[in-house]
Design a protein around this motif. Structure first.
Motif, PDB file in Angstrom:
ATOM      1  N   ALA A 425       0.822  -1.225   0.000  1.00  0.00           N
ATOM      2  CA  ALA A 425       0.000   0.000   0.000  1.00  0.00           C
ATOM      3  C   ALA A 425       0.854   1.273   0.000  1.00  0.00           C
ATOM      4  O   ALA A 425       1.879   1.366   0.679  1.00  0.00           O
ATOM      5  N   LEU A 426       0.394   2.246  -0.783  1.00  0.00           N
ATOM      6  CA  LEU A 426       0.942   3.607  -0.776  1.00  0.00           C
ATOM      7  C   LEU A 426      -0.263   4.524  -0.561  1.00  0.00           C
ATOM      8  O   LEU A 426      -1.117   4.644  -1.447  1.00  0.00           O
ATOM      9  N   MET A 427      -0.346   5.110   0.614  1.00  0.00           N
ATOM     10  CA  MET A 427      -1.545   5.871   0.962  1.00  0.00           C
ATOM     11  C   MET A 427      -1.229   7.367   0.908  1.00  0.00           C
ATOM     12  O   MET A 427      -0.449   7.880   1.703  1.00  0.00           O
ATOM     13  N   ILE A 428      -1.841   8.038  -0.053  1.00  0.00           N
ATOM     14  CA  ILE A 428      -1.460   9.413  -0.370  1.00  0.00           C
ATOM     15  C   ILE A 428      -2.574  10.379   0.025  1.00  0.00           C
ATOM     16  O   ILE A 428      -3.704  10.256  -0.452  1.00  0.00           O
ATOM     17  N   GLU A 429      -2.247  11.325   0.885  1.00  0.00           N
ATOM     18  CA  GLU A 429      -3.237  12.316   1.314  1.00  0.00           C
ATOM     19  C   GLU A 429      -2.665  13.713   1.055  1.00  0.00           C
ATOM     20  O   GLU A 429      -1.801  14.188   1.792  1.00  0.00           O
ATOM     21  N   PRO A 430      -3.155  14.400   0.031  1.00  0.00           N
ATOM     22  CA  PRO A 430      -2.550  15.688  -0.308  1.00  0.00           C
ATOM     23  C   PRO A 430      -3.015  16.836   0.585  1.00  0.00           C
ATOM     24  O   PRO A 430      -2.289  17.801   0.758  1.00  0.00           O
ATOM     25  N   THR A 431      -4.188  16.763   1.146  1.00  0.00           N
ATOM     26  CA  THR A 431      -4.889  17.825   1.879  1.00  0.00           C
ATOM     27  C   THR A 431      -5.259  18.974   0.940  1.00  0.00           C
ATOM     28  O   THR A 431      -4.749  19.079  -0.176  1.00  0.00           O
ATOM     29  N   GLU A 432      -6.113  19.850   1.457  1.00  0.00           N
ATOM     30  CA  GLU A 432      -6.651  20.950   0.653  1.00  0.00           C
ATOM     31  C   GLU A 432      -5.678  22.110   0.509  1.00  0.00           C
ATOM     32  O   GLU A 432      -5.886  22.993  -0.322  1.00  0.00           O
ATOM     33  N   THR A 433      -4.601  22.115   1.312  1.00  0.00           N
ATOM     34  CA  THR A 433      -3.764  23.316   1.300  1.00  0.00           C
ATOM     35  C   THR A 433      -2.697  23.297   0.200  1.00  0.00           C
ATOM     36  O   THR A 433      -1.893  24.218   0.111  1.00  0.00           O
ATOM     37  N   GLU A 434      -2.657  22.247  -0.616  1.00  0.00           N
ATOM     38  CA  GLU A 434      -1.638  22.181  -1.676  1.00  0.00           C
ATOM     39  C   GLU A 434      -2.196  22.685  -3.016  1.00  0.00           C
ATOM     40  O   GLU A 434      -3.350  22.443  -3.351  1.00  0.00           O
ATOM     41  N   SER A 435      -1.322  23.338  -3.760  1.00  0.00           N
ATOM     42  CA  SER A 435      -1.722  23.875  -5.059  1.00  0.00           C
ATOM     43  C   SER A 435      -1.630  22.788  -6.134  1.00  0.00           C
ATOM     44  O   SER A 435      -0.979  21.757  -5.949  1.00  0.00           O
ATOM     45  N   LYS A 436      -2.251  23.064  -7.274  1.00  0.00           N
ATOM     46  CA  LYS A 436      -2.174  22.132  -8.396  1.00  0.00           C
ATOM     47  C   LYS A 436      -0.722  21.943  -8.837  1.00  0.00           C
ATOM     48  O   LYS A 436      -0.317  20.838  -9.198  1.00  0.00           O
ATOM     49  N   GLU A 437       0.076  23.025  -8.800  1.00  0.00           N
ATOM     50  CA  GLU A 437       1.486  22.919  -9.201  1.00  0.00           C
ATOM     51  C   GLU A 437       2.212  21.885  -8.341  1.00  0.00           C
ATOM     52  O   GLU A 437       2.969  21.046  -8.835  1.00  0.00           O
ATOM     53  N   THR A 438       1.981  21.949  -7.029  1.00  0.00           N
ATOM     54  CA  THR A 438       2.653  21.003  -6.132  1.00  0.00           C
ATOM     55  C   THR A 438       2.181  19.581  -6.400  1.00  0.00           C
ATOM     56  O   THR A 438       2.991  18.643  -6.455  1.00  0.00           O
ATOM     57  N   LEU A 439       0.881  19.416  -6.594  1.00  0.00           N
ATOM     58  CA  LEU A 439       0.355  18.074  -6.874  1.00  0.00           C
ATOM     59  C   LEU A 439       0.963  17.528  -8.160  1.00  0.00           C
ATOM     60  O   LEU A 439       1.318  16.347  -8.247  1.00  0.00           O
ATOM     61  N   ASP A 440       1.116  18.396  -9.160  1.00  0.00           N
ATOM     62  CA  ASP A 440       1.700  17.959 -10.429  1.00  0.00           C
ATOM     63  C   ASP A 440       3.161  17.542 -10.258  1.00  0.00           C
ATOM     64  O   ASP A 440       3.594  16.530 -10.811  1.00  0.00           O
ATOM     65  N   GLN A 441       3.911  18.326  -9.474  1.00  0.00           N
ATOM     66  CA  GLN A 441       5.313  17.955  -9.249  1.00  0.00           C
ATOM     67  C   GLN A 441       5.399  16.588  -8.579  1.00  0.00           C
ATOM     68  O   GLN A 441       6.238  15.753  -8.922  1.00  0.00           O
ATOM     69  N   PHE A 442       4.524  16.372  -7.598  1.00  0.00           N
ATOM     70  CA  PHE A 442       4.522  15.091  -6.892  1.00  0.00           C
ATOM     71  C   PHE A 442       4.166  13.951  -7.850  1.00  0.00           C
ATOM     72  O   PHE A 442       4.845  12.914  -7.879  1.00  0.00           O
ATOM     73  N   CYS A 443       3.120  14.156  -8.656  1.00  0.00           N
ATOM     74  CA  CYS A 443       2.707  13.101  -9.598  1.00  0.00           C
ATOM     75  C   CYS A 443       3.819  12.831 -10.616  1.00  0.00           C
ATOM     76  O   CYS A 443       4.088  11.668 -10.958  1.00  0.00           O
ATOM     77  N   ASP A 444       4.493  13.892 -11.072  1.00  0.00           N
ATOM     78  CA  ASP A 444       5.609  13.709 -12.003  1.00  0.00           C
ATOM     79  C   ASP A 444       6.678  12.819 -11.374  1.00  0.00           C
ATOM     80  O   ASP A 444       7.240  11.932 -12.029  1.00  0.00           O
ATOM     81  N   ALA A 445       6.962  13.058 -10.095  1.00  0.00           N
ATOM     82  CA  ALA A 445       7.978  12.261  -9.403  1.00  0.00           C
ATOM     83  C   ALA A 445       7.533  10.804  -9.299  1.00  0.00           C
ATOM     84  O   ALA A 445       8.324   9.874  -9.544  1.00  0.00           O
ATOM     85  N   MET A 446       6.273  10.587  -8.971  1.00  0.00           N
ATOM     86  CA  MET A 446       5.759   9.213  -8.855  1.00  0.00           C
ATOM     87  C   MET A 446       5.824   8.496 -10.209  1.00  0.00           C
ATOM     88  O   MET A 446       6.162   7.310 -10.288  1.00  0.00           O
ATOM     89  N   ILE A 447       5.508   9.221 -11.267  1.00  0.00           N
ATOM     90  CA  ILE A 447       5.529   8.609 -12.607  1.00  0.00           C
ATOM     91  C   ILE A 447       6.977   8.323 -13.025  1.00  0.00           C
ATOM     92  O   ILE A 447       7.283   7.273 -13.586  1.00  0.00           O
ATOM     93  N   GLN A 448       7.875   9.248 -12.691  1.00  0.00           N
ATOM     94  CA  GLN A 448       9.301   9.008 -12.966  1.00  0.00           C
ATOM     95  C   GLN A 448       9.779   7.719 -12.285  1.00  0.00           C
ATOM     96  O   GLN A 448      10.489   6.907 -12.878  1.00  0.00           O
ATOM     97  N   ILE A 449       9.345   7.507 -11.048  1.00  0.00           N
ATOM     98  CA  ILE A 449       9.767   6.301 -10.323  1.00  0.00           C
ATOM     99  C   ILE A 449       9.189   5.044 -10.985  1.00  0.00           C
ATOM    100  O   ILE A 449       9.884   4.029 -11.126  1.00  0.00           O
ATOM    101  N   ALA A 450       7.939   5.135 -11.421  1.00  0.00           N
ATOM    102  CA  ALA A 450       7.334   3.990 -12.119  1.00  0.00           C
ATOM    103  C   ALA A 450       8.152   3.642 -13.370  1.00  0.00           C
ATOM    104  O   ALA A 450       8.387   2.467 -13.672  1.00  0.00           O
TER     105      ALA A 450
END
Ligand SMILES: *Cc1c(COP(=O)(O)O)cnc(C)c1O
Length: 489
Positions: A425-450
């Motif tokens: 399991a990888l349990m990801i909770e971004p919360t409401e205080t993060e911007s779309k830019e930050t979420l995108d950077q995180f997703c980019d990193a996760m996809i890079q790892i994949a």
């Protein structure tokens, strides 16, 4: 030859140089006295204390460096699932530092403590309104202690009705504190099977509901980040057998202002102020886990209860059926000031938008990552999404490896291996205080790892390479912890 260890890797003791010191005092104008003539012999040391001898600049640099190694919500994105690591507004800190709150002595007379009592009374009232509960105790110092208080009140309730019930039902998807606090309260814990999406298995529940069951404790939304849609049916099934229903409110961020545990049929629920209500979390300060109850449990609330009589606030200690006192004085009061500030600055519409944006952010991440990672359940999620690295594991890359690699890419890791019912399991909770830019950077990193897992996983297995401390032997750290500093020979 070892390369010289960088200064940040050293303990302050290792920076010590005999005779160096961090202060200068004017020469004393009174005669020196010999401490050995002033203190009883048994209180004298045989040898001087082993203290670091360092200059002022050594101290400042050492602690400034340490503070910069700290990872937190004020510096980085912190998607630790189930923990709601949201930004803590600084106005909370300003309010908690007001002299009238910060310097109020807990033993001050009631007449001198009216402002603090009013704040507690109003915070309890607000939490009751938010949750649909009738009363709230602010004493518990964490969610886990809220759970303990809740099950103790449930026990007292059954006993007051002449019923001895010994079992508490808890789903296999539960957080570890649920069975722990329940067992601490003297109950035996019965684990219930969950369905694949973390929903309660109603057949299994029905089979277990009998006269010996005191309570059913569940997390809503559940630990897979999904809303248990048959919740009314579940609370009704329990009540039909005299069973109390406890909501673990750690996931309140998903439902703030949208639905209320009280309306769903729950008898008890706790809040984690350090999650949902922006008081500091973890190393940042003490926690607070208020517990809300329906009126039938009110006689059993922990003492003292903050009450309002006419225009005066006070503490009610005369509650013969109370489960007793849980905390020194009034609980972690500074946290109550912060949570109160948050609720008052957000207002009802603001709190609802918290839940809406938390859910939106989690679904955005889920959508961006569902092509590269397996999902734990179909459909949209609530405020967090649980992915599985089972696909990556076939390539030799585990959830733990992915978590370590994320550190190199500048992100704190999601929760791993929780809930237990999801493989890798990888349990990801971004919360409401993060911007779309930050979420995108995180997703980019996760996809890079994949991608790395598919092509060349070498760097993943070496990770983290950029952190002050590299990959640790986690078993050794738990089995043979080094808790003392020793001068190397
Ligand atoms: C955090 C959490 C708890 C325990 O809360 P603490 O405040 O850490 O004691 C219980 N259940 C769930 C689902 C949690 O995420």
């Amino acid at each position: 030859m070892h390369a010289a260890r960088p200064a940040y890797d050293k303990l302050v003791f290792e920076l010590s140089s005999p005779g160096r010191f961090a202060y200068s005092l004017p020469e004393s104008d009174v005669p020196d006295s010999d401490p050995t003539t002033l203190l009883p012999k048994e209180h004298l040391r045989a040898s001087p204390a082993e203290l670091p001898e360092v200059s002022e600049v050594d101290v400042i640099r050492h602690y400034s460096r340490l503070s910069q190694m700290n990872y937190g919500v004020d510096t980085h994105f912190y998607p630790l699932g189930s923990c709601t690591m949201k930004y803590n507004p600084k106005i909370n800190e300003d309010m908690a530092r007001l002299q009238g709150f910060a310097r109020l002595h807990p033993l001050a007379p009631e007449a001198a403590s009216q402002g603090a009592f009013q704040l507690m009374h109003e915070l309890a009232r607000d939490l009751a309104e938010i949750s649909g509960m009738d009363e709230v105790s602010l004493q518990p110092a964490a969610g886990a202690q809220g759970e303990l208080a809740g099950v103790l009140m449930i026990r007292a309730y059954h006993l007051a009705r002449g019923e001895r019930r010994h079992k508490v039902l808890i789903p296999d998807s539960a957080h570890g504190t649920n069975p722990a606090s329940t067992a601490l309260a003297g109950f035996s814990v019965v684990e219930l099977k969950s369905e694949a999406n973390g929903d309660v298995d109603l057949v299994d529940l029905e089979r277990h509901l009998d006269e010996d069951v005191a309570a059913f404790m569940i997390t809503q939304p559940n630990t897979l980040g999904l809303f248990e849609s048959r919740i009314h049916q579940i609370t009704e099934m329990c009540h039909a057998k005299g069973v109390q229903v406890y909501m673990d409110g750690a996931n309140f961020n998903a439902i703030l202002g949208i639905t209320r545990p009280g309306d769903l049929g729950f008898d008890v629920c706790h809040f984690n102020l350090h999650k949902t209500f922006t008081t500091p979390h973890g190393g940042g300060g003490p926690g607070s886990g208020p517990v809300g109850i329906k009126a039938h449990l009110a006689p059993f609330l922990p003492t003292p209860v903050v009450v309002k009589r006419d225009d005066t606030y006070g503490l009610d200690w005369s509650r013969p059926q109370s489960i007793g006192k849980l905390q020194a004085f009034w609980g972690n009061f500074g946290m109550l000031v912060r949570a109160y500030t948050y609720i008052r600055t957000m207002g009802p519409d603001g709190l609802r938008s918290v839940a809406e944006n938390a859910v939106l952010n989690a679904n955005y991440i889920l959508k961006r990552l569902e092509g590269d990672y397996d999902r734990s359940a179909p459909g949209p999620c609530m405020h967090e999404c649980v992915l599985s690295a089972r696909r990556q594991k076939k390539l030799g890359v585990t959830a733990m490896d992915i978590a370590k690699r994320l550190l190199d890419l500048g992100f704190y890791a999601p929760s791993t291996y929780f809930p237990l019912i999801v493989e890798e399991a990888l349990m990801i909770e971004p919360t409401e205080t993060e911007s779309k830019e930050t979420l995108d950077q995180f997703c980019d990193a996760m996809i890079q790892i994949a991608r790395e897992a598919e092509t060349d996983a070498t760097v993943i297995h070496q990770a983290p390479l950029t952190t002050p401390v590299r990959r640790l032997d986690q078993t050794l750290a738990a089995r043979q912890p080094v808790l003392r500093w020793r001068q190397s020979p």
